[in-house]
Each structure stands twice: as structure tokens, then as C-alpha cells.
Scaffold this active site. Structure first.
Site, PDB file in Angstrom:
ATOM      1  N   ALA A 145       0.573  -1.306  -0.005  1.00 43.73           N
ATOM      2  CA  ALA A 145      -0.175   0.176  -0.029  1.00 43.73           C
ATOM      3  C   ALA A 145       1.019   1.139   0.057  1.00 43.73           C
ATOM      4  O   ALA A 145       2.153   1.139   0.108  1.00 43.73           O
ATOM      5  CB  ALA A 145      -0.861   0.059   1.206  1.00 43.73           C
ATOM      6  N   HIS A 146       0.279   2.504  -0.045  1.00 48.79           N
ATOM      7  CA  HIS A 146       0.921   3.549   0.007  1.00 48.79           C
ATOM      8  C   HIS A 146       1.740   4.047   1.163  1.00 48.79           C
ATOM      9  O   HIS A 146       1.487   3.688   2.022  1.00 48.79           O
ATOM     10  CB  HIS A 146       0.060   4.947  -0.343  1.00 48.79           C
ATOM     11  CG  HIS A 146      -1.096   4.829   0.483  1.00 48.79           C
ATOM     12  ND1 HIS A 146      -2.375   5.928   0.440  1.00 48.79           N
ATOM     13  CD2 HIS A 146      -1.526   4.328   1.705  1.00 48.79           C
ATOM     14  CE1 HIS A 146      -2.936   5.917   1.370  1.00 48.79           C
ATOM     15  NE2 HIS A 146      -2.598   5.064   1.999  1.00 48.79           N
TER      16      HIS A 146
END
Length: 223
Positions: free
Chosen positions: A169-170
Site C-alpha cells: 500500500a501507499h
């Protein structure tokens, strides 16, 4: 009696023997007639851009790198030397890839992170304006996804190994030479140290730190 080769680390030895007899593909310098390469993209003379690949404006492709059929390299992406970008890989705009990186088919680098704000009645998208920065000597498995950072960057350091079907994920950071097996999910802003071993199907929550040389067995959860 039979001939024998005796060594302290048989797995490493067989890896090197197989490398010797099965060397990595070498770029056939040139751009295929059916590839679409922007006029202001910078493609090294020794790089190979295969049929139906796309290299967008401002992108840079390093010496000896192969961009295989159907791969898409979006605007301002920088890819180093002697990389292999397999068919149907997509590298979103502004991301960076180091030297000697192999990205397998279907992987997506730089897709939007899962950023949404609730306004009381509906979700509003939080623009994801960071990048993905990948170091050198990294391998990324098929259909693995690495989200771009929300504001800062998602960072994959040198020597990392990511198996197939992993979600990063980011704003995640993964330290040097960490290896992660298939079907693992890492939530936003988690930081994983160097030389970690993470088994298949591990779930790692966001905004936590994992130190260097940690082993997580398959199916584990780190909440």
C-alpha cells in the site's frame, strides 16, 4: 565411486550453476516498429522496446533494459540499466526503477493508494501525488501491486524480493534484501526493515514498524 561436488551451501551453489547455464536475456537493441515511443522519451541505444510496448513522454530507459511486449511505461518514469520489464507490466507516471530490476507480467507499479475522506454523505478521493521508488537488484512477482505514495513516496530498497500477488500500500517502506512470499498484504505507511523473511499470506497493519531481520511465518498477522 561417483564424482561429487561438496560445498557448504548447496542451494546457493545450484543457484550459481543454473545462472551460469541459463543466463539472463540480453537486449536486442532497437525499438520494434509497432511500439509507441514518445518523441521526447530517452531510450538508450542498447535498450530493447518490444512489439506493442508503450513508452510515454519524458520517460527514460537505461542501457541494456528490455521492455517486453504490451508493457506500458508512463510519462516521466525512469528505469535504470539491464532491467527486464515483462509483458503487460504497467509502471505509472513519475515512478523510478533502479538497475538490474526484473518485474514480472501483470505487475502494477504506482497505482493510486487507497486514500479517501468521508464528507458526511460520501467518500471524496484524496489525490495520491507521491511516487514508487524501487532500488537496484529487485525482483517483483507477477500480478503484484505497489501503490504510489499519498504525499511522500513508497520505497522498495535494494535487493528486495517480492513474490506473486502481493499488495504493497501507499507510503510503505521495505528495507534492503527483505523477501516477501505470495498473497501478503502490507497496509499503508508500514515500515519493514532489512533482511526480513515474510511468509505467504501475512497481513501487516499500517503505521507500524518492523525491525531488521524479523521472520514472520505464513499466515501471521501483525495488527
Amino acid at each position: 565411486s561417483q564424482s561429487q561436488i561438496v560445498c557448504k551451501d548447496p542451494q546457493l551453489y545450484i543457484a550459481r550453476v543454473l545462472q551460469l547455464f541459463n543466463p539472463q536475456a540480453v537486449a536486442r537493441a532497437g525499438i520494434h516498429a509497432s511500439a509507441v515511443v514518445a518523441s521526447d522519451a530517452c531510450v538508450a541505444d542498447s535498450a530493447e522496446i518490444a512489439a506493442l510496448a508503450v513508452v510515454e513522454s519524458g520517460a527514460e530507459i537505461g542501457a541494456g533494459t528490455i521492455v517486453m511486449s504490451g508493457a506500458i511505461v508512463e510519462r516521466n518514469v525512469k528505469i535504470g540499466s539491464n532491467c527486464i520489464i515483462h509483458p503487460r507490466v504497467v509502471i505509472y507516471h513519475d515512478c523510478q526503477v533502479g538497475d538490474r530490476v526484473e518485474i514480472h507480467s501483470g505487475a502494477i507499479i504506482g497505482s493510486d493508494g487507497f486514500g479517501n475522506a468521508w464528507n458526511g454523505a460520501a467518500w471524496e478521493k484524496i489525490p495520491q501525488i507521491g511516487r514508487v521508488i524501487i532500488g537496484s537488484d529487485v525482483e517483483i512477482g507477477a500480478n503484484t501491486t505497489i501503490d504510489r505514495g499519498a504525499i511522500d513516496d513508497t520505497i522498495i530498497e535494494d535487493g528486495v524480493r517480492l513474490d506473486n500477488l502481493i499488495q504493497i500500500a501507499h507510503n510503505v517502506e521495505i528495507g534492503k534484501h527483505t523477501a516477501i512470499a505470495a498473497a501478503t498484504g502490507v497496509a499503508g505507511s508500514a515500515k519493514i526493515g532489512a533482511h526480513c523473511l515474510i511468509g505467504g499470506g501475512v497481513l501487516i497493519a499500517g503505521h507500524i514498524d518492523i525491525a531488521d531481520r524479523v521472520t514472520l511465518l505464513a499466515g501471521s498477522g501483525v495488527p
